[in-house]
Design a protein around this motif. Sequence first.
Motif, PDB file in Angstrom:
ATOM      1  N   GLY A   7       3.843 -14.004  -6.930  1.00 33.75           N
ATOM      2  CA  GLY A   7       3.633 -13.100  -6.540  1.00 33.75           C
ATOM      3  C   GLY A   7       1.959 -13.350  -6.165  1.00 33.75           C
ATOM      4  N   THR A   8       0.656 -13.331  -6.976  1.00 36.16           N
ATOM      5  CA  THR A   8      -0.384 -13.081  -6.340  1.00 36.16           C
ATOM      6  C   THR A   8      -0.935 -13.482  -5.241  1.00 36.16           C
ATOM      7  OG1 THR A   8      -0.817 -14.222  -8.058  1.00 36.16           O
ATOM      8  CG2 THR A   8      -0.573 -12.030  -9.121  1.00 36.16           C
ATOM      9  N   THR A   9      -2.649 -13.382  -5.095  1.00 35.57           N
ATOM     10  CA  THR A   9      -3.171 -13.799  -4.018  1.00 35.57           C
ATOM     11  C   THR A   9      -4.439 -14.306  -4.862  1.00 35.57           C
ATOM     12  OG1 THR A   9      -2.809 -12.110  -2.266  1.00 35.57           O
ATOM     13  CG2 THR A   9      -3.760 -13.402  -2.076  1.00 35.57           C
ATOM     14  N   ALA A 208       3.458   8.214 -10.171  1.00 33.85           N
ATOM     15  CA  ALA A 208       4.018   8.774  -9.284  1.00 33.85           C
ATOM     16  C   ALA A 208       3.208   8.181  -7.916  1.00 33.85           C
ATOM     17  CB  ALA A 208       2.885   9.853  -9.162  1.00 33.85           C
ATOM     18  N   ALA A 209       2.523   7.190  -7.908  1.00 34.88           N
ATOM     19  CA  ALA A 209       2.229   6.737  -7.075  1.00 34.88           C
ATOM     20  C   ALA A 209       3.465   5.424  -6.226  1.00 34.88           C
ATOM     21  CB  ALA A 209       1.119   5.562  -7.416  1.00 34.88           C
ATOM     22  N   PRO A 210       3.504   5.106  -5.122  1.00 33.25           N
ATOM     23  CA  PRO A 210       3.724   4.102  -4.923  1.00 33.25           C
ATOM     24  C   PRO A 210       4.161   3.172  -5.603  1.00 33.25           C
ATOM     25  CG  PRO A 210       3.012   5.722  -2.781  1.00 33.25           C
ATOM     26  CD  PRO A 210       2.168   5.373  -4.459  1.00 33.25           C
ATOM     27  N   ASP A 211       5.043   1.968  -5.597  1.00 38.58           N
ATOM     28  CA  ASP A 211       4.472   1.072  -5.943  1.00 38.58           C
ATOM     29  C   ASP A 211       3.884  -0.173  -4.898  1.00 38.58           C
ATOM     30  OD1 ASP A 211       6.460   1.158  -7.971  1.00 38.58           O
ATOM     31  OD2 ASP A 211       9.029  -0.361  -6.764  1.00 38.58           O
ATOM     32  N   GLY A 212       3.053  -0.858  -5.833  1.00 42.80           N
ATOM     33  CA  GLY A 212       2.294  -1.538  -4.993  1.00 42.80           C
ATOM     34  C   GLY A 212       1.365  -0.678  -4.844  1.00 42.80           C
ATOM     35  N   SER A 213       0.819   0.471  -5.105  1.00 43.30           N
ATOM     36  CA  SER A 213      -0.772   1.394  -5.225  1.00 43.30           C
ATOM     37  C   SER A 213      -1.676   0.664  -6.065  1.00 43.30           C
ATOM     38  CB  SER A 213      -0.668   2.413  -5.796  1.00 43.30           C
ATOM     39  OG  SER A 213      -1.511   3.170  -5.466  1.00 43.30           O
ATOM     40  N   ASN A 214      -3.038   0.887  -5.760  1.00 45.97           N
ATOM     41  CA  ASN A 214      -3.930   0.522  -7.182  1.00 45.97           C
ATOM     42  C   ASN A 214      -3.954   1.626  -8.029  1.00 45.97           C
ATOM     43  OD1 ASN A 214      -5.057  -1.525  -6.302  1.00 45.97           O
ATOM     44  ND2 ASN A 214      -6.272  -0.690  -4.428  1.00 45.97           N
ATOM     45  N   LEU A 248      -0.044  -2.161 -20.580  1.00 42.96           N
ATOM     46  CA  LEU A 248      -1.041  -2.438 -19.285  1.00 42.96           C
ATOM     47  C   LEU A 248       0.097  -4.083 -18.712  1.00 42.96           C
ATOM     48  CD1 LEU A 248      -4.014  -3.619 -21.438  1.00 42.96           C
ATOM     49  CD2 LEU A 248      -3.711  -2.171 -19.736  1.00 42.96           C
ATOM     50  N   ARG A 249       0.862  -4.664 -19.381  1.00 49.15           N
ATOM     51  CA  ARG A 249       1.557  -4.984 -18.182  1.00 49.15           C
ATOM     52  C   ARG A 249       2.476  -4.606 -17.332  1.00 49.15           C
ATOM     53  NH1 ARG A 249       5.474  -9.349 -22.748  1.00 49.15           N
ATOM     54  NH2 ARG A 249       3.273 -11.136 -22.456  1.00 49.15           N
ATOM     55  N   HIS A 250       3.282  -3.250 -18.234  1.00 50.04           N
ATOM     56  CA  HIS A 250       4.330  -2.586 -16.692  1.00 50.04           C
ATOM     57  C   HIS A 250       3.605  -2.261 -15.948  1.00 50.04           C
ATOM     58  CE1 HIS A 250       7.296   0.166 -15.593  1.00 50.04           C
ATOM     59  NE2 HIS A 250       6.178   1.503 -15.483  1.00 50.04           N
ATOM     60  N   ALA A 251       1.991  -1.569 -15.960  1.00 56.21           N
ATOM     61  CA  ALA A 251       1.117  -0.916 -15.059  1.00 56.21           C
ATOM     62  C   ALA A 251       1.023  -1.787 -14.390  1.00 56.21           C
ATOM     63  CB  ALA A 251       0.015   0.170 -15.521  1.00 56.21           C
ATOM     64  N   ALA A 252       0.601  -2.834 -14.260  1.00 59.83           N
ATOM     65  CA  ALA A 252       0.543  -4.683 -13.287  1.00 59.83           C
ATOM     66  C   ALA A 252       1.247  -4.272 -12.530  1.00 59.83           C
ATOM     67  CB  ALA A 252      -0.377  -5.711 -14.336  1.00 59.83           C
ATOM     68  N   GLN A 253       2.484  -4.513 -13.601  1.00 64.06           N
ATOM     69  CA  GLN A 253       4.133  -4.866 -12.293  1.00 64.06           C
ATOM     70  C   GLN A 253       3.671  -3.830 -10.974  1.00 64.06           C
ATOM     71  OE1 GLN A 253       5.608  -7.369 -12.712  1.00 64.06           O
ATOM     72  NE2 GLN A 253       3.913  -8.375 -14.238  1.00 64.06           N
ATOM     73  N   VAL A 254       3.703  -2.925 -11.890  1.00 65.40           N
ATOM     74  CA  VAL A 254       4.200  -1.903 -10.945  1.00 65.40           C
ATOM     75  C   VAL A 254       3.205  -1.563  -9.570  1.00 65.40           C
ATOM     76  CG1 VAL A 254       5.729  -0.399 -12.246  1.00 65.40           C
ATOM     77  CG2 VAL A 254       3.673  -0.139 -12.122  1.00 65.40           C
ATOM     78  N   SER A 255       1.695  -2.014  -9.747  1.00 66.44           N
ATOM     79  CA  SER A 255       0.917  -1.861  -9.360  1.00 66.44           C
ATOM     80  C   SER A 255       0.581  -3.267  -8.395  1.00 66.44           C
ATOM     81  CB  SER A 255      -0.015  -0.908  -9.910  1.00 66.44           C
ATOM     82  OG  SER A 255      -1.150  -1.797 -11.065  1.00 66.44           O
ATOM     83  N   VAL A 256      -0.788  -4.109  -8.881  1.00 63.54           N
ATOM     84  CA  VAL A 256      -1.557  -4.431  -7.931  1.00 63.54           C
ATOM     85  C   VAL A 256      -1.086  -6.314  -8.393  1.00 63.54           C
ATOM     86  CG1 VAL A 256      -3.987  -3.339  -8.442  1.00 63.54           C
ATOM     87  CG2 VAL A 256      -3.066  -4.923  -9.725  1.00 63.54           C
ATOM     88  N   LEU A 257      -0.072  -6.437  -8.962  1.00 64.11           N
ATOM     89  CA  LEU A 257       1.351  -7.337  -9.185  1.00 64.11           C
ATOM     90  C   LEU A 257       2.409  -7.416  -8.347  1.00 64.11           C
ATOM     91  CD1 LEU A 257       0.261  -8.978 -13.218  1.00 64.11           C
ATOM     92  CD2 LEU A 257      -1.165  -9.509 -10.465  1.00 64.11           C
ATOM     93  N   HIS A 258       2.608  -6.098  -8.249  1.00 64.30           N
ATOM     94  CA  HIS A 258       4.064  -5.403  -7.176  1.00 64.30           C
ATOM     95  C   HIS A 258       4.138  -6.236  -5.944  1.00 64.30           C
ATOM     96  CE1 HIS A 258       7.407  -3.628  -5.297  1.00 64.30           C
ATOM     97  NE2 HIS A 258       7.341  -3.203  -6.085  1.00 64.30           N
ATOM     98  N   ARG A 262      -0.655  -3.680  -0.855  1.00 60.29           N
ATOM     99  CA  ARG A 262      -1.507  -4.776  -0.240  1.00 60.29           C
ATOM    100  C   ARG A 262      -2.745  -4.740  -0.480  1.00 60.29           C
ATOM    101  NH1 ARG A 262       2.637  -6.384   0.361  1.00 60.29           N
ATOM    102  NH2 ARG A 262       3.780  -6.420   2.143  1.00 60.29           N
ATOM    103  N   PRO A 263      -3.765  -5.798  -0.864  1.00 58.52           N
ATOM    104  CA  PRO A 263      -5.624  -5.766  -1.063  1.00 58.52           C
ATOM    105  C   PRO A 263      -5.888  -5.322  -0.323  1.00 58.52           C
ATOM    106  CG  PRO A 263      -4.136  -8.080  -1.419  1.00 58.52           C
ATOM    107  CD  PRO A 263      -3.313  -7.184  -0.552  1.00 58.52           C
ATOM    108  N   ASP A 264      -6.427  -4.275  -0.869  1.00 59.26           N
ATOM    109  CA  ASP A 264      -7.882  -3.799  -0.105  1.00 59.26           C
ATOM    110  C   ASP A 264      -8.854  -3.490  -1.110  1.00 59.26           C
ATOM    111  OD1 ASP A 264      -7.202  -1.728  -1.826  1.00 59.26           O
ATOM    112  OD2 ASP A 264      -6.489  -0.009  -0.953  1.00 59.26           O
ATOM    113  N   TRP A 265      -9.770  -2.355  -0.240  1.00 64.11           N
ATOM    114  CA  TRP A 265     -11.100  -3.096  -0.900  1.00 64.11           C
ATOM    115  C   TRP A 265     -11.571  -1.923  -2.064  1.00 64.11           C
ATOM    116  CZ3 TRP A 265     -14.068   0.348   3.138  1.00 64.11           C
ATOM    117  CH2 TRP A 265     -14.367  -0.273   4.235  1.00 64.11           C
TER     118      TRP A 265
END
Length: 328
Positions: A7-9, A208-214, A248-258, A262-265
């Motif tokens: 699922g990554t880019t 607290a952040a939405p899924d997929g947040s940085n 780290l795994r959990h944090a990555a899964q709910v953020s940039v690997l979710h 949506r990739p941003d700056w």
Amino acid sequence: MTSTTDGTTSVGPPSSSGPTFDPYDNTPELVPLRTAAQAGDWPAVRAWFAGLGSVDELGTASSLLADIAGVENFLERAAAEQPGDPLPRALLAERYVYIGWDIRSGARAQHVSQDQFAQFHDWLRRAEQLLIEVCAEHPDHAPAWTARLMTARGLQLGQAEARRRYDRLSAHHPHHYRAQTQLLQQVCPKWGGSWEAAHGFARECATAAPDGSNSGALVALAHIERWLDLDSGEDAAYMRGLSVRDDLRHAAQVSVLHPAHRPDWNSIGAHNAFAFAFSLGNHWADAAPHFAFLGDRASESPWHYLPDKKSSFLKCRKAALDTRGGAR
């Protein structure tokens, strides 16, 4: 770009020239800002900022502009000529903060001279005066509140005041990644906080952040700060720990690997934080999707913590991507 099986880019295979740590190479959309700033063209800078699509983009751009030598000259003119516009004052204040911090250096306090501290505090007070005005007139102005997190830290105004400023910003702009990274520094022990506070704040941001947040990358940054504070030997053992890996795994899964990410700056910096943290613990398979996303796009922080950032990035990327099969 292509999608990978997890699922990554991916940005394609790494180039033979190796990684670039230049944010303008990694994010070409930022090049017109640098061009206008180096030319001292305030109308072009103002127009470029007007075209930004989010508060997070505004935060990234403000930081990069503040790091360009000499911009204070045209920003001072713009601030004087357009007193009703908060942007030139906020940008000028952040530039003053950067000038002061360059004088202070990144050394621990015991290695900074009294003269350095005096000049550092003078520049921060000049910035703070501008920022107080902007925040009073425009209480939702994110760049000004973010810069005030830096002045609060440098002027040693304390944990409660820093948190108050962050809360004022987040009331208008929750999950503002750059502000979160600034408060994370404040709550670390080196600035009067504690590891309990640092890890707690990082997890608070991730949860607290939405899924997929940085924001999940704050968890990686907190562990990196902890690693930096440990003695040789203890630091490597800490990062290899399964509890750190799982965090780290959990944090990555709910953020940039979710899937919702949506990739941003800020994604490049977030992926670099995870790639670095997993690499420190030799968790190569976990680091692999982050390196796959990055390709050659490295970030100065946190790789500058290692003796040779370029060779370290290349070595870690190869070890990680080799876990996917085939040498890279």
